[in-house]
Design a protein around this motif. Structure first.
Motif, short mmCIF file in Angstrom:
data_model
loop_
_atom_site.label_atom_id
_atom_site.label_comp_id
_atom_site.label_asym_id
_atom_site.label_seq_id
_atom_site.Cartn_x
_atom_site.Cartn_y
_atom_site.Cartn_z
N VAL A 94 0.85 -1.20 0.00
CA VAL A 94 0.00 0.00 0.00
C VAL A 94 0.88 1.25 0.00
O VAL A 94 0.70 2.17 -0.81
CB VAL A 94 -0.96 0.01 1.22
N ASP A 95 1.84 1.27 0.89
CA ASP A 95 2.73 2.43 1.01
C ASP A 95 3.54 2.64 -0.27
O ASP A 95 3.70 3.77 -0.73
CB ASP A 95 3.66 2.24 2.21
N ASP A 96 4.03 1.56 -0.85
CA ASP A 96 4.82 1.66 -2.08
C ASP A 96 4.01 2.26 -3.23
O ASP A 96 4.51 3.11 -3.98
CB ASP A 96 5.37 0.29 -2.49
N VAL A 97 2.75 1.82 -3.37
CA VAL A 97 1.92 2.35 -4.45
C VAL A 97 1.63 3.84 -4.23
O VAL A 97 1.73 4.65 -5.16
CB VAL A 97 0.60 1.55 -4.61
N GLU A 156 3.44 5.98 -2.63
CA GLU A 156 4.67 6.74 -2.88
C GLU A 156 4.98 6.84 -4.37
O GLU A 156 5.49 7.86 -4.84
CB GLU A 156 5.84 6.12 -2.11
N ARG A 157 4.63 5.81 -5.14
CA ARG A 157 4.85 5.87 -6.59
C ARG A 157 3.97 6.96 -7.21
O ARG A 157 4.40 7.71 -8.09
CB ARG A 157 4.58 4.51 -7.24
N ILE A 158 2.74 7.07 -6.72
CA ILE A 158 1.85 8.13 -7.20
C ILE A 158 2.47 9.49 -6.91
O ILE A 158 2.47 10.39 -7.76
CB ILE A 158 0.46 8.01 -6.55
N ARG A 159 3.03 9.66 -5.73
CA ARG A 159 3.66 10.92 -5.35
C ARG A 159 4.90 11.19 -6.22
O ARG A 159 5.17 12.34 -6.59
CB ARG A 159 4.04 10.91 -3.86
N GLN A 160 5.65 10.16 -6.55
CA GLN A 160 6.82 10.33 -7.41
C GLN A 160 6.43 10.87 -8.78
O GLN A 160 7.22 11.56 -9.43
CB GLN A 160 7.57 9.00 -7.57
N LEU A 161 5.22 10.56 -9.20
CA LEU A 161 4.72 11.06 -10.49
C LEU A 161 4.15 12.47 -10.39
O LEU A 161 3.68 13.02 -11.38
CB LEU A 161 3.67 10.10 -11.05
N GLY A 162 4.18 13.04 -9.19
CA GLY A 162 3.73 14.41 -9.02
C GLY A 162 2.25 14.56 -8.73
O GLY A 162 1.69 15.65 -8.89
N HIS A 163 1.61 13.48 -8.29
CA HIS A 163 0.19 13.51 -7.98
C HIS A 163 -0.02 13.13 -6.52
O HIS A 163 0.85 12.55 -5.88
CB HIS A 163 -0.60 12.57 -8.90
N TYR A 164 -1.20 13.45 -6.01
CA TYR A 164 -1.54 13.08 -4.65
C TYR A 164 -2.24 11.73 -4.65
O TYR A 164 -3.06 11.44 -5.53
CB TYR A 164 -2.45 14.13 -3.99
N ALA A 165 -1.92 10.92 -3.67
CA ALA A 165 -2.54 9.61 -3.52
C ALA A 165 -3.90 9.76 -2.85
O ALA A 165 -4.02 10.52 -1.89
CB ALA A 165 -1.64 8.71 -2.68
N PRO A 166 -4.91 9.05 -3.34
CA PRO A 166 -6.18 9.07 -2.61
C PRO A 166 -5.94 8.46 -1.24
O PRO A 166 -5.18 7.50 -1.11
CB PRO A 166 -7.10 8.19 -3.47
N ALA A 167 -6.59 9.02 -0.23
CA ALA A 167 -6.26 8.56 1.12
C ALA A 167 -7.47 8.56 2.05
O ALA A 167 -7.32 8.69 3.25
CB ALA A 167 -5.14 9.40 1.70
N THR A 168 -8.66 8.40 1.47
CA THR A 168 -9.85 8.30 2.31
C THR A 168 -10.56 6.99 1.98
O THR A 168 -10.45 6.48 0.86
CB THR A 168 -10.82 9.47 2.09
#
Length: 157
Positions: free
Chosen positions: A63-66, A68-80
Motif C-alpha cells: 500500500v505504502d509503495d503504491v 509513494e509511486r503516485i507521489r513520485q509522479l507528481g500527484h496526490y494519492a487518494p487517502a480516504t
C-alpha cells in the motif's frame, strides 16, 4: 513545484489514476487480510493467524509503495475510505465462514484479481505512456502477488 521526470503531464496523470485504482485495491485487500487475521477460527488458528499477520504486514508495505509511486509522479494519492471504495475493483466479503479455508479462498481470489489488473497495466504504462519506471514497479508488485497467491493456493491443496 513542477515534476520534470521525462514523462508528459498527460501521461503522468493517466498513470497516476491507474495507480490510484491499484492503491484502492491494495488498501481494501489489506483491510480484508486484517479481517481474516482478527476473525479466524479453527483447529489451525495459531499457525494461520501468524501467516495472516505476515500477509497484512506485506500488504501494508505494498500500500505504502503504491502511494509513494503516485507521489513520485507528481500527484496526490487518494487517502480516504470513501475514495478507496469508489476506486476499488474488490468487493466486501461475505460473512460466510471464518475458518482458514474460507478466508484463504477469499484472499486468493482478491490476489488473483489484482494480478490480472496489474498485468493489464504493464505494457500500457511502458508503451502508451512512456513510463518504464512504473511499468517495472508494477511488474515487481505483480510478482509479489503471484508468490502470495501460490502460497495461498498451496494451503488449499
Amino acid at each position: 513545484m513542477k515534476t520534470t521526470i521525462g514523462i508528459s503531464p498527460e501521461n503522468r496523470e493517466v498513470v497516476a489514476h491507474q495507480l490510484a485504482i491499484l492503491l484502492a485495491d491494495e488498501f481494501v485487500l489489506y483491510t480484508k487480510t486484517l479481517n481474516a487475521h482478527w476473525n479466524l477460527e479453527g483447529i489451525d488458528f495459531h499457525s494461520v493467524h501468524r501467516y495472516f499477520e505476515e500477509l497484512y504486514t506485506q500488504s501494508a508495505d505494498m500500500v505504502d509503495d503504491v502511494a509513494e509511486r503516485i507521489r513520485q509522479l507528481g500527484h496526490y494519492a487518494p487517502a480516504t475510505l470513501k475514495n478507496f471504495l469508489q476506486l476499488t475493483h474488490l468487493t466486501e466479503q461475505d460473512e460466510d465462514g471464518n475458518d482458514s479455508r474460507s478466508l484463504i479462498r477469499k484472499l486468493l481470489a482478491d490476489h488473483e484479481s489484482l494480478i490480472e489488473f496489474i498485468r493489464g497495466t504493464i505494457n500500457e504504462f511502458q508503451e502508451a505512456h512512456h513510463d518504464a519506471g512504473t511499468s517495472d514497479f508494477v511488474t515487481g508488485l505483480m510478482e509479489k502477488h503471484e508468490k502470495i497467491a501460490w502460497m495461498l493456493r498451496s494451503h488449499l491443496r
